[in-house]
Motif scaffolding. Structure first.
Motif, PDB file in Angstrom:
ATOM      1  N   LEU A 122       4.071  -8.721   6.945  1.00 16.43           N
ATOM      2  CA  LEU A 122       3.625  -7.571   7.285  1.00 16.43           C
ATOM      3  C   LEU A 122       1.885  -7.615   6.819  1.00 16.43           C
ATOM      4  O   LEU A 122       1.677  -8.167   6.060  1.00 16.43           O
ATOM      5  CB  LEU A 122       4.155  -6.453   6.392  1.00 16.43           C
ATOM      6  CG  LEU A 122       5.831  -6.315   6.645  1.00 16.43           C
ATOM      7  CD1 LEU A 122       6.231  -5.107   5.812  1.00 16.43           C
ATOM      8  CD2 LEU A 122       6.196  -5.646   8.051  1.00 16.43           C
ATOM      9  N   VAL A 123       1.124  -7.038   7.685  1.00 18.35           N
ATOM     10  CA  VAL A 123      -0.350  -6.993   7.127  1.00 18.35           C
ATOM     11  C   VAL A 123      -0.721  -5.565   7.375  1.00 18.35           C
ATOM     12  O   VAL A 123      -0.958  -4.783   8.174  1.00 18.35           O
ATOM     13  CB  VAL A 123      -1.278  -7.757   8.307  1.00 18.35           C
ATOM     14  CG1 VAL A 123      -2.700  -7.487   7.578  1.00 18.35           C
ATOM     15  CG2 VAL A 123      -0.671  -9.284   8.275  1.00 18.35           C
ATOM     16  N   PRO A 124      -0.488  -4.878   6.184  1.00 14.02           N
ATOM     17  CA  PRO A 124      -1.164  -3.481   5.897  1.00 14.02           C
ATOM     18  C   PRO A 124      -2.473  -3.260   5.512  1.00 14.02           C
ATOM     19  O   PRO A 124      -2.906  -4.312   5.380  1.00 14.02           O
ATOM     20  CB  PRO A 124      -0.111  -2.883   4.809  1.00 14.02           C
ATOM     21  CG  PRO A 124       0.940  -4.185   4.405  1.00 14.02           C
ATOM     22  CD  PRO A 124      -0.037  -5.059   4.802  1.00 14.02           C
ATOM     23  N   ASN A 125      -2.986  -2.063   5.235  1.00 23.92           N
ATOM     24  CA  ASN A 125      -4.342  -1.918   5.007  1.00 23.92           C
ATOM     25  C   ASN A 125      -4.322  -2.099   3.324  1.00 23.92           C
ATOM     26  O   ASN A 125      -3.472  -1.780   2.840  1.00 23.92           O
ATOM     27  CB  ASN A 125      -4.770  -0.492   5.226  1.00 23.92           C
ATOM     28  CG  ASN A 125      -5.092  -0.348   6.772  1.00 23.92           C
ATOM     29  OD1 ASN A 125      -6.014  -0.869   7.172  1.00 23.92           O
ATOM     30  ND2 ASN A 125      -4.241   0.481   7.546  1.00 23.92           N
ATOM     31  N   ALA A 126      -5.581  -2.431   2.879  1.00 23.34           N
ATOM     32  CA  ALA A 126      -5.853  -2.955   1.621  1.00 23.34           C
ATOM     33  C   ALA A 126      -5.096  -1.882   0.740  1.00 23.34           C
ATOM     34  O   ALA A 126      -4.303  -1.876  -0.230  1.00 23.34           O
ATOM     35  CB  ALA A 126      -7.355  -3.040   1.464  1.00 23.34           C
ATOM     36  N   ALA A 127      -5.896  -0.636   0.892  1.00 27.22           N
ATOM     37  CA  ALA A 127      -5.599   0.374  -0.108  1.00 27.22           C
ATOM     38  C   ALA A 127      -4.027   0.629  -0.193  1.00 27.22           C
ATOM     39  O   ALA A 127      -3.488   1.533  -1.290  1.00 27.22           O
ATOM     40  CB  ALA A 127      -6.295   1.596  -0.031  1.00 27.22           C
ATOM     41  N   ASN A 128      -3.453   0.439   0.933  1.00 27.73           N
ATOM     42  CA  ASN A 128      -2.020   0.914   0.976  1.00 27.73           C
ATOM     43  C   ASN A 128      -0.778   0.005   0.967  1.00 27.73           C
ATOM     44  O   ASN A 128       0.428   0.223   1.015  1.00 27.73           O
ATOM     45  CB  ASN A 128      -1.841   1.870   2.277  1.00 27.73           C
ATOM     46  CG  ASN A 128      -2.825   2.716   2.760  1.00 27.73           C
ATOM     47  OD1 ASN A 128      -3.022   3.684   1.615  1.00 27.73           O
ATOM     48  ND2 ASN A 128      -3.229   2.803   3.880  1.00 27.73           N
ATOM     49  N   THR A 129      -1.217  -1.241   0.590  1.00 31.03           N
ATOM     50  CA  THR A 129      -0.273  -2.353   0.457  1.00 31.03           C
ATOM     51  C   THR A 129       0.911  -1.885  -0.461  1.00 31.03           C
ATOM     52  O   THR A 129       1.922  -2.133  -0.352  1.00 31.03           O
ATOM     53  CB  THR A 129      -0.786  -3.811   0.222  1.00 31.03           C
ATOM     54  OG1 THR A 129      -1.919  -4.103   1.042  1.00 31.03           O
ATOM     55  CG2 THR A 129      -0.046  -4.863   0.233  1.00 31.03           C
ATOM     56  N   ALA A 130       0.483  -1.654  -1.759  1.00 31.57           N
ATOM     57  CA  ALA A 130       1.373  -1.406  -2.764  1.00 31.57           C
ATOM     58  C   ALA A 130       2.269  -0.419  -2.502  1.00 31.57           C
ATOM     59  O   ALA A 130       3.568  -0.454  -2.777  1.00 31.57           O
ATOM     60  CB  ALA A 130       0.503  -1.172  -4.123  1.00 31.57           C
ATOM     61  N   GLU A 131       1.838   0.731  -1.769  1.00 30.49           N
ATOM     62  CA  GLU A 131       2.767   1.729  -1.576  1.00 30.49           C
ATOM     63  C   GLU A 131       3.721   1.313  -0.577  1.00 30.49           C
ATOM     64  O   GLU A 131       5.026   1.836  -0.529  1.00 30.49           O
ATOM     65  CB  GLU A 131       1.985   3.013  -1.265  1.00 30.49           C
ATOM     66  CG  GLU A 131       2.868   4.138  -0.710  1.00 30.49           C
ATOM     67  CD  GLU A 131       3.792   4.778  -1.734  1.00 30.49           C
ATOM     68  OE1 GLU A 131       4.552   5.405  -1.589  1.00 30.49           O
ATOM     69  OE2 GLU A 131       3.554   4.163  -3.069  1.00 30.49           O
ATOM     70  N   VAL A 132       3.264   0.809   0.483  1.00 28.79           N
ATOM     71  CA  VAL A 132       4.164   0.093   1.693  1.00 28.79           C
ATOM     72  C   VAL A 132       5.371  -0.899   1.110  1.00 28.79           C
ATOM     73  O   VAL A 132       6.379  -0.631   1.207  1.00 28.79           O
ATOM     74  CB  VAL A 132       3.434  -0.411   2.734  1.00 28.79           C
ATOM     75  CG1 VAL A 132       4.474  -1.397   3.664  1.00 28.79           C
ATOM     76  CG2 VAL A 132       2.397   0.219   3.430  1.00 28.79           C
ATOM     77  N   VAL A 133       4.665  -1.896   0.279  1.00 33.39           N
ATOM     78  CA  VAL A 133       5.828  -2.735  -0.459  1.00 33.39           C
ATOM     79  C   VAL A 133       6.717  -1.862  -1.303  1.00 33.39           C
ATOM     80  O   VAL A 133       8.069  -2.233  -1.436  1.00 33.39           O
ATOM     81  CB  VAL A 133       5.021  -3.686  -1.302  1.00 33.39           C
ATOM     82  CG1 VAL A 133       5.816  -4.312  -2.269  1.00 33.39           C
ATOM     83  CG2 VAL A 133       4.309  -4.686  -0.499  1.00 33.39           C
ATOM     84  N   ARG A 134       6.178  -0.725  -2.041  1.00 31.99           N
ATOM     85  CA  ARG A 134       6.960  -0.178  -3.067  1.00 31.99           C
ATOM     86  C   ARG A 134       8.158   0.608  -2.168  1.00 31.99           C
ATOM     87  O   ARG A 134       9.311   0.484  -2.511  1.00 31.99           O
ATOM     88  CB  ARG A 134       6.302   0.884  -3.807  1.00 31.99           C
ATOM     89  CG  ARG A 134       6.872   1.774  -4.933  1.00 31.99           C
ATOM     90  CD  ARG A 134       6.307   2.854  -5.286  1.00 31.99           C
ATOM     91  NE  ARG A 134       6.099   4.039  -4.308  1.00 31.99           N
ATOM     92  CZ  ARG A 134       7.215   4.756  -3.797  1.00 31.99           C
ATOM     93  NH1 ARG A 134       8.310   4.865  -4.236  1.00 31.99           N
ATOM     94  NH2 ARG A 134       6.907   5.601  -3.132  1.00 31.99           N
ATOM     95  N   ARG A 135       7.674   1.371  -1.082  1.00 29.10           N
ATOM     96  CA  ARG A 135       8.719   1.961  -0.166  1.00 29.10           C
ATOM     97  C   ARG A 135       9.645   1.140   0.273  1.00 29.10           C
ATOM     98  O   ARG A 135      11.127   1.372   0.239  1.00 29.10           O
ATOM     99  CB  ARG A 135       8.049   2.742   0.844  1.00 29.10           C
ATOM    100  CG  ARG A 135       7.228   4.017   0.297  1.00 29.10           C
ATOM    101  CD  ARG A 135       6.466   4.710   1.183  1.00 29.10           C
ATOM    102  NE  ARG A 135       5.733   5.859   1.218  1.00 29.10           N
ATOM    103  CZ  ARG A 135       6.069   7.147   1.383  1.00 29.10           C
ATOM    104  NH1 ARG A 135       7.357   7.431   1.899  1.00 29.10           N
ATOM    105  NH2 ARG A 135       5.668   8.293   0.813  1.00 29.10           N
ATOM    106  N   LEU A 136       9.284   0.059   0.924  1.00 27.31           N
ATOM    107  CA  LEU A 136      10.236  -1.043   1.602  1.00 27.31           C
ATOM    108  C   LEU A 136      11.234  -1.437   0.505  1.00 27.31           C
ATOM    109  O   LEU A 136      12.434  -1.677   0.638  1.00 27.31           O
ATOM    110  CB  LEU A 136       9.439  -2.150   2.107  1.00 27.31           C
ATOM    111  CG  LEU A 136       8.691  -1.728   3.523  1.00 27.31           C
ATOM    112  CD1 LEU A 136       7.884  -2.620   4.043  1.00 27.31           C
ATOM    113  CD2 LEU A 136       9.814  -1.240   4.559  1.00 27.31           C
ATOM    114  N   ALA A 137      10.718  -1.865  -0.707  1.00 27.18           N
ATOM    115  CA  ALA A 137      11.471  -2.666  -1.732  1.00 27.18           C
ATOM    116  C   ALA A 137      12.637  -1.642  -2.361  1.00 27.18           C
ATOM    117  O   ALA A 137      13.729  -1.853  -2.478  1.00 27.18           O
ATOM    118  CB  ALA A 137      10.528  -3.102  -2.999  1.00 27.18           C
ATOM    119  N   ALA A 138      11.944  -0.346  -2.380  1.00 27.36           N
ATOM    120  CA  ALA A 138      13.168   0.778  -2.957  1.00 27.36           C
ATOM    121  C   ALA A 138      14.304   0.615  -1.890  1.00 27.36           C
ATOM    122  O   ALA A 138      15.400   1.310  -2.343  1.00 27.36           O
ATOM    123  CB  ALA A 138      12.380   1.927  -3.343  1.00 27.36           C
ATOM    124  N   ALA A 139      14.062   0.691  -0.737  1.00 25.23           N
ATOM    125  CA  ALA A 139      15.141   0.996   0.460  1.00 25.23           C
ATOM    126  C   ALA A 139      15.595  -0.213   0.864  1.00 25.23           C
ATOM    127  O   ALA A 139      16.752  -0.340   1.650  1.00 25.23           O
ATOM    128  CB  ALA A 139      14.362   1.698   1.524  1.00 25.23           C
TER     129      ALA A 139
END
Length: 373
Positions: A122-139
């Motif tokens: 996955l290649v997200p945007n810089a400021a949103n990477t941590a949040e995308v990873v957090r959401r995916l890891a939690a699910a």
């Protein structure tokens, strides 16, 4: 890991693995998504923009996120969370998609690279990477691992009509299909060469381990010298993407701007049984979005900027500019704006440009032809 962080007043900024090259080139650095990145070099944004449209530009976009989802059923898990349908692509292909909240707002827009059923990049945007990873890891189900690799890789974009020649000259892959990627050996490592980009020109993005990032950059600029290649900053990247009508997260698409409002419904797998935000987006689709992202082109000399009010023929407010700039290609002001759905292409509107009423025509982007394929 990347080079040492840059200390700024109040907030330390992350730096690219290529930071020393930018300093040596005299780049003007600025903050973007928590990173100190080159905004422009000595040539200036307009010249860098022109080089990409006419020859080739080399961008450091290492601020973009990098994350992996691996394990049995990894691709199926990603498909059940992000909006687009991974069934539309095969291993070795890439796809634009969205990570939405349950209310349909866009947490991030990103690119998915499908390596295999059990391996997704996955290649997200810089400021949103941590949040995308957090959401995916939690699910993530048992056996599926989500890993943030944001600072383990550099990303270099080679964009423009001469991009194939530059890639070949640097010893990298070229010529594969749009939105596909290959993994190739380079300087003792493996790099991912993607036929993707954010400029509307034919081009590539190279995802490389930090250990070979400097050599990737150096070889590309050396190979590009005979083709008129220039190092290009985020200023040119912004004017180029605006001419294409490509959205920027946080402005044209955001947690408060849905895919339908941003005219990104094509990146939603509407018939999929599950993805984040599905119920809210289906309801919005049925009712129709309350506002729609459209293009604006100046009739005269006004230069629009984000946040400026858009007025209709009767003088009432009909929307807001989300992205606006001077188009180096067209030599006029252009913008993306969220407008009332009653405003149609071909209509004339007025933008309040620093207390001046400037006329604009509503148009359908791109503002200039794309040669991305």
């Amino acid at each position: 890991m990347a080079t040492d962080d840059v200390e700024t007043v109040g907030t330390p900024l992350l730096t690219s693995p290529l930071h020393e090259r930018h300093v040596a080139l005299g780049a003007k650095l600025g903050e973007f998504g928590g990173w100190a990145m080159p905004l422009e070099y000595a040539t200036g944004t307009a010249a860098e923009h022109a080089a990409v449209r006419g020859a080739v530009g080399v961008f450091d976009v290492s601020h973009l996120g990098k994350a992996t989802v691996r394990g049995p059923g990894a691709a199926a898990f990603v498909d059940a969370t992000l909006t687009n349908a991974l069934s539309r692509i095969a291993p070795g292909q890439a796809q634009y998609t969205l990570c939405c909240a349950e209310d349909g707002g866009v947490v991030d827009d990103l690119i998915v690279y499908l390596r295999a059923d059990d391996d997704v990049l996955l290649v997200p945007n810089a400021a949103n990477t941590a949040e995308v990873v957090r959401r995916l890891a939690a699910a993530a189900p048992a056996g599926v691992t989500v890993r943030d690799e944001h600072r383990d890789h550099a990303v270099v974009a080679v964009q423009g009509p001469a991009s194939d020649a530059v890639m070949t000259g640097a010893g990298l892959a070229a010529g594969h299909d749009y939105m596909s990627f290959v993994e190739v050996p380079f300087a003792g490592a493996t790099v991912v060469v993607c036929r993707t980009g954010y400029t509307g020109e034919r081009g590539y993005e190279v995802v490389a381990p930090v250990g070979v990032a400097l050599e990737v950059w150096d070889r590309l600029l050396a190979a590009g010298a005979e083709h008129g290649a220039v190092a290009a900053g985020l200023g040119a990247r912004d004017t180029l993407r605006t001419e294409m009508g490509y959205p920027l997260h946080g402005q044209d698409v955001s947690p408060s701007i849905s895919p339908l409002q941003a005219r990104l419904g094509w990146a939603v797998g509407w018939t999929k049984p599950a993805f984040w935000g599905r119920d809210a987006l289906l309801a919005e689709k049925e009712a129709g979005p309350a506002r729609v992202l459209r293009g604006l082109r100046a009739v005269r000399r006004g230069i629009p900027r984000p946040g400026m009010r858009v007025l209709g023929a009767g003088g009432g407010e009909v929307g807001t500019v989300t992205s606006g700039t001077f188009s180096p290609s067209l030599r006029t002001g252009i913008a993306l704006a969220l407008l009332d759905p009653t405003v149609a292409e071909g209509d004339e509107v007025v933008v309040d440009v620093r207390s001046r009423s400037e006329a604009f025509t509503v148009v359908r982007p791109p503002f200039v032809p794309s040669s991305v394929r």
